[in-house]
Design a protein around this motif. Structure first.
Motif, mmCIF file in Angstrom:
data_model
loop_
_atom_site.group_PDB
_atom_site.id
_atom_site.type_symbol
_atom_site.label_atom_id
_atom_site.label_comp_id
_atom_site.label_asym_id
_atom_site.label_seq_id
_atom_site.Cartn_x
_atom_site.Cartn_y
_atom_site.Cartn_z
ATOM 1 N N PHE A 1 42.441 50.005 44.849
ATOM 2 C CA PHE A 1 43.391 49.639 43.791
ATOM 3 C C PHE A 1 45.057 49.577 44.470
ATOM 4 O O PHE A 1 45.714 48.673 44.389
ATOM 5 N N HIS A 2 45.497 50.616 45.261
ATOM 6 C CA HIS A 2 46.387 50.925 45.735
ATOM 7 C C HIS A 2 46.609 49.937 47.127
ATOM 8 O O HIS A 2 47.838 49.548 47.380
ATOM 9 N N SER A 3 45.567 49.827 47.741
ATOM 10 C CA SER A 3 45.673 48.808 48.830
ATOM 11 C C SER A 3 45.952 47.586 48.384
ATOM 12 O O SER A 3 46.818 46.777 48.986
ATOM 13 N N TYR A 4 45.582 46.825 47.240
ATOM 14 C CA TYR A 4 45.919 45.612 46.658
ATOM 15 C C TYR A 4 47.402 45.841 46.208
ATOM 16 O O TYR A 4 48.226 44.704 46.697
ATOM 17 N N LEU A 5 47.933 46.730 45.680
ATOM 18 C CA LEU A 5 49.410 47.055 45.298
ATOM 19 C C LEU A 5 50.293 47.013 46.441
ATOM 20 O O LEU A 5 51.378 46.360 46.454
ATOM 21 N N ILE A 6 49.885 47.544 47.592
ATOM 22 C CA ILE A 6 50.697 47.693 48.773
ATOM 23 C C ILE A 6 50.884 46.093 49.196
ATOM 24 O O ILE A 6 51.841 45.645 49.632
ATOM 25 N N SER A 7 49.673 45.718 49.293
ATOM 26 C CA SER A 7 49.737 44.165 49.994
ATOM 27 C C SER A 7 50.583 43.212 49.042
ATOM 28 O O SER A 7 51.235 42.032 49.648
ATOM 29 N N THR A 8 50.514 43.512 47.747
ATOM 30 C CA THR A 8 51.542 42.652 46.917
ATOM 31 C C THR A 8 52.815 43.214 46.628
ATOM 32 O O THR A 8 53.507 42.397 45.707
ATOM 33 N N ARG B 1 51.713 42.604 33.997
ATOM 34 C CA ARG B 1 50.289 41.751 34.357
ATOM 35 C C ARG B 1 49.936 40.593 33.295
ATOM 36 O O ARG B 1 49.497 39.700 33.655
ATOM 37 N N SER B 2 50.685 40.677 32.402
ATOM 38 C CA SER B 2 50.278 39.746 31.213
ATOM 39 C C SER B 2 51.359 38.603 31.453
ATOM 40 O O SER B 2 51.271 37.388 30.764
ATOM 41 N N ASP B 3 52.482 38.902 32.085
ATOM 42 C CA ASP B 3 53.507 38.106 32.261
ATOM 43 C C ASP B 3 53.544 37.253 33.303
ATOM 44 O O ASP B 3 53.147 37.719 34.494
ATOM 45 N N SER B 4 53.601 36.016 33.407
ATOM 46 C CA SER B 4 53.654 35.208 34.546
ATOM 47 C C SER B 4 54.929 35.223 35.268
ATOM 48 O O SER B 4 55.506 34.022 35.540
ATOM 49 N N ARG B 5 55.567 36.152 35.560
ATOM 50 C CA ARG B 5 56.741 36.356 35.879
ATOM 51 C C ARG B 5 56.765 36.497 37.756
ATOM 52 O O ARG B 5 55.693 36.773 38.365
ATOM 53 N N LEU B 6 57.799 36.090 38.464
ATOM 54 C CA LEU B 6 57.691 35.976 39.850
ATOM 55 C C LEU B 6 58.229 37.466 40.248
ATOM 56 O O LEU B 6 58.799 38.272 39.612
ATOM 57 N N ASN B 7 57.161 37.673 41.096
ATOM 58 C CA ASN B 7 57.432 39.259 41.923
ATOM 59 C C ASN B 7 58.503 39.102 42.867
ATOM 60 O O ASN B 7 58.285 38.436 43.949
ATOM 61 N N VAL B 8 59.879 39.487 42.671
ATOM 62 C CA VAL B 8 60.874 39.236 43.703
ATOM 63 C C VAL B 8 60.825 40.098 44.881
ATOM 64 O O VAL B 8 61.616 40.000 45.565
ATOM 65 N N TYR B 9 59.952 41.060 44.636
ATOM 66 C CA TYR B 9 60.013 41.952 45.669
ATOM 67 C C TYR B 9 58.896 41.912 46.817
ATOM 68 O O TYR B 9 58.618 42.531 47.992
ATOM 69 N N ASP B 10 57.808 40.821 46.549
ATOM 70 C CA ASP B 10 56.748 40.288 47.598
ATOM 71 C C ASP B 10 57.557 39.702 48.445
ATOM 72 O O ASP B 10 58.072 38.477 48.446
ATOM 73 N N ARG B 11 57.412 40.064 49.764
ATOM 74 C CA ARG B 11 57.789 39.377 51.042
ATOM 75 C C ARG B 11 56.728 38.988 52.109
ATOM 76 O O ARG B 11 57.133 38.835 52.943
ATOM 77 N N GLY B 12 55.566 39.099 51.562
ATOM 78 C CA GLY B 12 54.309 38.701 52.383
ATOM 79 C C GLY B 12 53.497 39.909 52.798
ATOM 80 O O GLY B 12 54.158 41.026 52.701
ATOM 81 N N CYS B 13 52.189 39.753 52.812
ATOM 82 C CA CYS B 13 51.439 40.809 53.025
ATOM 83 C C CYS B 13 51.676 41.962 54.137
ATOM 84 O O CYS B 13 51.919 42.862 53.869
ATOM 85 N N ASN C 1 54.561 42.132 55.809
ATOM 86 C CA ASN C 1 55.863 42.687 55.660
ATOM 87 C C ASN C 1 55.982 43.933 54.516
ATOM 88 O O ASN C 1 56.592 44.884 54.582
ATOM 89 N N ASN C 2 55.100 43.565 53.425
ATOM 90 C CA ASN C 2 54.891 44.597 52.450
ATOM 91 C C ASN C 2 54.144 45.838 53.066
ATOM 92 O O ASN C 2 54.363 47.067 52.615
ATOM 93 N N ILE C 3 52.946 45.556 53.823
ATOM 94 C CA ILE C 3 52.589 46.729 54.334
ATOM 95 C C ILE C 3 53.370 47.502 55.367
ATOM 96 O O ILE C 3 53.252 48.869 55.295
ATOM 97 N N MET C 4 54.210 46.888 56.101
ATOM 98 C CA MET C 4 55.054 47.411 57.054
ATOM 99 C C MET C 4 56.238 48.382 56.187
ATOM 100 O O MET C 4 56.855 49.430 56.791
#
Length: 405
Positions: A241-248, A259-271, A273-276
């Motif tokens: 589960f946390h591997s999925y959270l880190i990647s996103t 999770r129920s809101d279809s809002r944009l994740n402003v912190y997602d910079r790509g898989c 960069n997120n892992i880095m």
């Protein structure tokens, strides 16, 4: 004697080693977590790994099983310590609310205005406006991805969740160690399960040809296999589960809440960069020095509300130079008037009785029952020494019983 920060800390944390280690209020659960790790490993070393020492005669490879088990266990315990005993990213509390955002609600008459704060503010994150909340407990606007932990009673930066198994909040400064702890625990479970299965296989190849006979010969291996299999569902599932959270680039708090809101994740910079960001970025230093000496804070001056700025003519004397000059001019006019009726016309035409009543009601009115002369010398003395109260001064300005002598 001066106190240190950890001695007057307002959160629910517990400190050890004179503020060097900080835990959550449920730090006792650490003993349960340590027991769930150490006790199975001890059983494994005594009843399983000991019998595998001589099963690999070349290069004494059997001893490597025992060494790896002990080293891996120490590694997991060190990660547990780093996760649970350091500042997760606590934001220091403010000593007073932000002055630039305060406003006063005085809509209710005859009541003291109460301080009001905007509950939300907007900040820019990656060019997108993000709303941040005001925390009444910490008296500050929480940074993005910050939340107030109700268990520790602190605002934690990049708050993920409060983990009761480690007795600490999981935030920006210990999330990396938490993930390593969970994933390493999963690998330890897999390792112990595999070595117990291997030992059962060696027993079946020897004097115990059936599975049942081999399991009866080593019940500890069976118990450890069942324990590791059940544990894998928890720590293994948590690792996935946390591997999925880190990647996103999400937190547990954000995932469950939005999770129920279809809002944009402003912190997602790509898989990648997120892992880095999680594993390769530098951990920021703590904002708190728990061993620092607390400095005495000087009391703030009382706030002056708009309704307190009104001119209270009965309590405060007139202090402006222009008002003083107008008094001198009026007194000079009074001293130069020979005709009382002419002065009435210039001052508004009030009757003498009204001025007489005004003078008699003021302080020192007994001195005005009879006409008093005002000479130029007395006027000069009055100008130099203004100790007369305002009611008396007003009476002197408007009274008709004075004439020049």
């Amino acid at each position: 004697m001066a106190k240190r920060v950890y001695e007057v800390w307002k959160g629910n944390n517990r400190f050890l080693c004179y503020g060097r280690l900080i835990f959550g209020p449920d730090a006792r659960s650490l003993f349960i977590t340590i027991s769930l790790i150490v006790i199975p490993v001890v059983i494994f070393c005594v009843f399983v790994a000991r019998h595998l020492l001589h099963k690999f005669p070349s290069y004494n490879a059997g001893y490597a099983i025992l060494v790896i088990t002990i080293a891996f266990t120490i590694y997991v315990l060190v990660l547990l310590k780093l996760t649970s005993s350091q500042d997760p990213g606590i934001i220091p509390r403010a000593s007073h609310p932000p002055e630039e955002d305060v406003s006063y609600d005085s809509s209710i008459l005859d009541s003291t205005p109460s301080a009001q704060f905007p509950r939300m503010k907007e900040v820019m994150v990656n060019g997108i406006p993000v709303k941040v909340k005001y925390c009444d407990t910490c008296m500050l606007y929480r940074p993005p991805r910050c939340s107030h932990c109700s268990i520790c009673n602190n605002c934690v930066e990049r708050f993920d969740h409060h983990c009761p198994w480690v007795g600490q909040c999981i935030g920006m400064r210990n999330y990396r160690y938490f993930f390593f702890f969970v994933s390493s625990s999963s690998l330890l479970c897999i390792y112990v399960f595999a070595m117990c299965s291997l030992y059962i296989k060696f027993l079946m190849d020897g004097d115990y040809p059936t599975v049942w006979k081999a399991m009866k010969q080593s019940p500890a291996s069976v118990i450890l296999m069942i324990y590791c299999f059940i544990s894998m569902w928890f720590v293994g599932g948590l690792t996935g589960f946390h591997s999925y959270l880190i990647s996103t680039n999400q937190t547990t708090y954000e995932n469950f809440r939005y999770r129920s809101d279809s809002r944009l994740n402003v912190y997602d910079r790509g898989c990648t960069n997120n892992i880095m960001e999680v594993f390769c970025s530098r951990i920021k230093p703590s904002r708190n020095d728990f061993r620092a000496i607390v400095l005495e804070e000087h009391p703030r001056p009382p706030d002056i509300h708009p309704h307190e700025l009104e001119d209270d003519s009965e309590s405060y004397p007139r202090s402006k130079v222009q008002d003083d000059l107008s008094i001198d001019v009026d007194m000079l006019k009074i001293s130069q008037r020979h005709n009382v009726e002419e002065f009435y016309e210039e001052t508004g035409g009030k009757s003498p009785s009204s001025f007489h009543n005004l003078a008699s009601e003021s302080k020192g009115a007994s001195d005005f029952n009879t006409p008093l002369p005002i000479t130029e010398s007395k006027l000069k003395d009055f100008h130099q020494d203004r100790i007369v109260d305002k009611p008396v001064r007003d009476a002197l300005e408007k009274s008709s019983f004075f004439s020049k002598r």
